[in-house]
Design a protein around this motif. Structure first.
Motif, PDB file in Angstrom:
ATOM      1  N   CYS A   1      -6.736  -1.690  -2.716  1.00 20.86           N
ATOM      2  CA  CYS A   1      -7.122  -0.393  -2.141  1.00 20.86           C
ATOM      3  C   CYS A   1      -8.414   0.127  -2.761  1.00 20.86           C
ATOM      4  O   CYS A   1      -9.045   1.031  -2.218  1.00 20.86           O
ATOM      5  CB  CYS A   1      -6.015   0.642  -2.307  1.00 20.86           C
TER       6      CYS A   1
ATOM      7  N   GLY B   1       0.809  -1.222   0.000  1.00 20.90           N
ATOM      8  CA  GLY B   1       0.000   0.000   0.000  1.00 20.90           C
ATOM      9  C   GLY B   1       0.837   1.264   0.000  1.00 20.90           C
ATOM     10  O   GLY B   1       0.515   2.232   0.684  1.00 20.90           O
ATOM     11  N   ASP B   2       1.882   1.276  -0.797  1.00 18.69           N
ATOM     12  CA  ASP B   2       2.832   2.394  -0.795  1.00 18.69           C
ATOM     13  C   ASP B   2       2.218   3.760  -1.080  1.00 18.69           C
ATOM     14  O   ASP B   2       2.672   4.773  -0.561  1.00 18.69           O
ATOM     15  CB  ASP B   2       3.951   2.142  -1.804  1.00 18.69           C
TER      16      ASP B   2
ATOM     17  N   GLY C   1      -0.748   4.722  -0.356  1.00 16.64           N
ATOM     18  CA  GLY C   1      -1.783   5.075   0.613  1.00 16.64           C
ATOM     19  C   GLY C   1      -3.198   4.833   0.115  1.00 16.64           C
ATOM     20  O   GLY C   1      -4.164   5.254   0.746  1.00 16.64           O
ATOM     21  N   GLY C   2      -3.309   4.190  -1.022  1.00 19.69           N
ATOM     22  CA  GLY C   2      -4.644   3.822  -1.498  1.00 19.69           C
ATOM     23  C   GLY C   2      -5.218   4.715  -2.573  1.00 19.69           C
ATOM     24  O   GLY C   2      -6.429   4.725  -2.791  1.00 19.69           O
TER      25      GLY C   2
ATOM     26  N   CYS D   1      -0.578  -3.141  -3.924  1.00 19.45           N
ATOM     27  CA  CYS D   1      -1.703  -3.782  -3.207  1.00 19.45           C
ATOM     28  C   CYS D   1      -2.404  -4.769  -4.129  1.00 19.45           C
ATOM     29  O   CYS D   1      -3.544  -5.134  -3.905  1.00 19.45           O
ATOM     30  CB  CYS D   1      -2.682  -2.727  -2.724  1.00 19.45           C
TER      31      CYS D   1
ATOM     32  N   SER E   1      -2.119   4.435  -7.349  1.00 24.40           N
ATOM     33  CA  SER E   1      -0.976   4.831  -8.173  1.00 24.40           C
ATOM     34  C   SER E   1       0.313   4.073  -7.872  1.00 24.40           C
ATOM     35  O   SER E   1       1.398   4.559  -8.198  1.00 24.40           O
ATOM     36  CB  SER E   1      -0.737   6.333  -8.040  1.00 24.40           C
ATOM     37  N   CYS E   2       0.220   2.885  -7.252  1.00 22.62           N
ATOM     38  CA  CYS E   2       1.465   2.151  -7.011  1.00 22.62           C
ATOM     39  C   CYS E   2       1.390   0.660  -7.342  1.00 22.62           C
ATOM     40  O   CYS E   2       2.398   0.047  -7.614  1.00 22.62           O
ATOM     41  CB  CYS E   2       1.902   2.328  -5.554  1.00 22.62           C
TER      42      CYS E   2
ATOM     43  N   LEU F   1      -6.797  -4.074  -7.578  1.00 20.54           N
ATOM     44  CA  LEU F   1      -6.007  -3.339  -6.598  1.00 20.54           C
ATOM     45  C   LEU F   1      -6.839  -3.342  -5.325  1.00 20.54           C
ATOM     46  O   LEU F   1      -7.971  -2.842  -5.312  1.00 20.54           O
ATOM     47  CB  LEU F   1      -5.741  -1.917  -7.089  1.00 20.54           C
TER      48      LEU F   1
HETATM   49  S1  FES Z   1      -2.219   1.138  -2.454  1.00 20.71           S
HETATM   50 FE1  FES Z   1      -1.304   2.023  -4.188  1.00 20.71          FE
HETATM   51  S2  FES Z   1      -2.512   1.315  -5.819  1.00 20.71           S
HETATM   52 FE2  FES Z   1      -3.426   0.426  -4.068  1.00 20.71          FE
END
Ligand code: FES
Length: 102
Positions: free
Chosen positions: A85, A37-38, A40-41, A48, A44-45, A83
């Motif tokens: 998040c 969860g880089d 934060g949800g 997750c 964009s990473c 994802l």
């Molecule tokens: S926490 Fe970064 S895309 Fe889901």
């Protein structure tokens, strides 16, 4: 209340319960390996990333367009990718099993 099971890359099975928040938050708060969860949800990473077991896709629904765009950058993507998040916890998710993609 929803019971959600994660299967990590090491085949460890972790079942957690919650009634709100995102699936990513639940995993991170409980130290599920492979879900970081880089960002934060905010979608964009892709740290997750999970694969929904096929029999539970009807519970989770499909990834949104913005989610799919993000997932395309991840080489472990498949038709069951989500994802976590972007998955809000509700009764609808009760009993689902997710494989951690990372
Ligand atoms: S926490 Fe970064 S895309 Fe889901």
């Amino acid at each position: 209340m929803a019971k959600i099971t994660f299967i990590t890359q090491n085949e460890e099975e972790i079942t957690l319960e919650a009634d709100s928040g995102s699936v990513m938050e639940l995993a991170v708060e409980n130290g599920v390996e492979g879900i970081d969860g880089d960002c934060g949800g905010v979608c964009s990473c892709a740290t997750c990333h999970v694969h929904v077991l096929p029999e539970f896709v009807s519970k989770t629904g499909e990834a949104s367009e913005i989610e799919k765009d993000m997932l395309e950058l991840d080489d472990k993507v498949n038709e069951y990718s989500r994802l976590s998040c972007q998955m809000e916890i509700s009764e609808d998710l009760d009993g689902i099993i997710l494989k951690v993609a990372n």
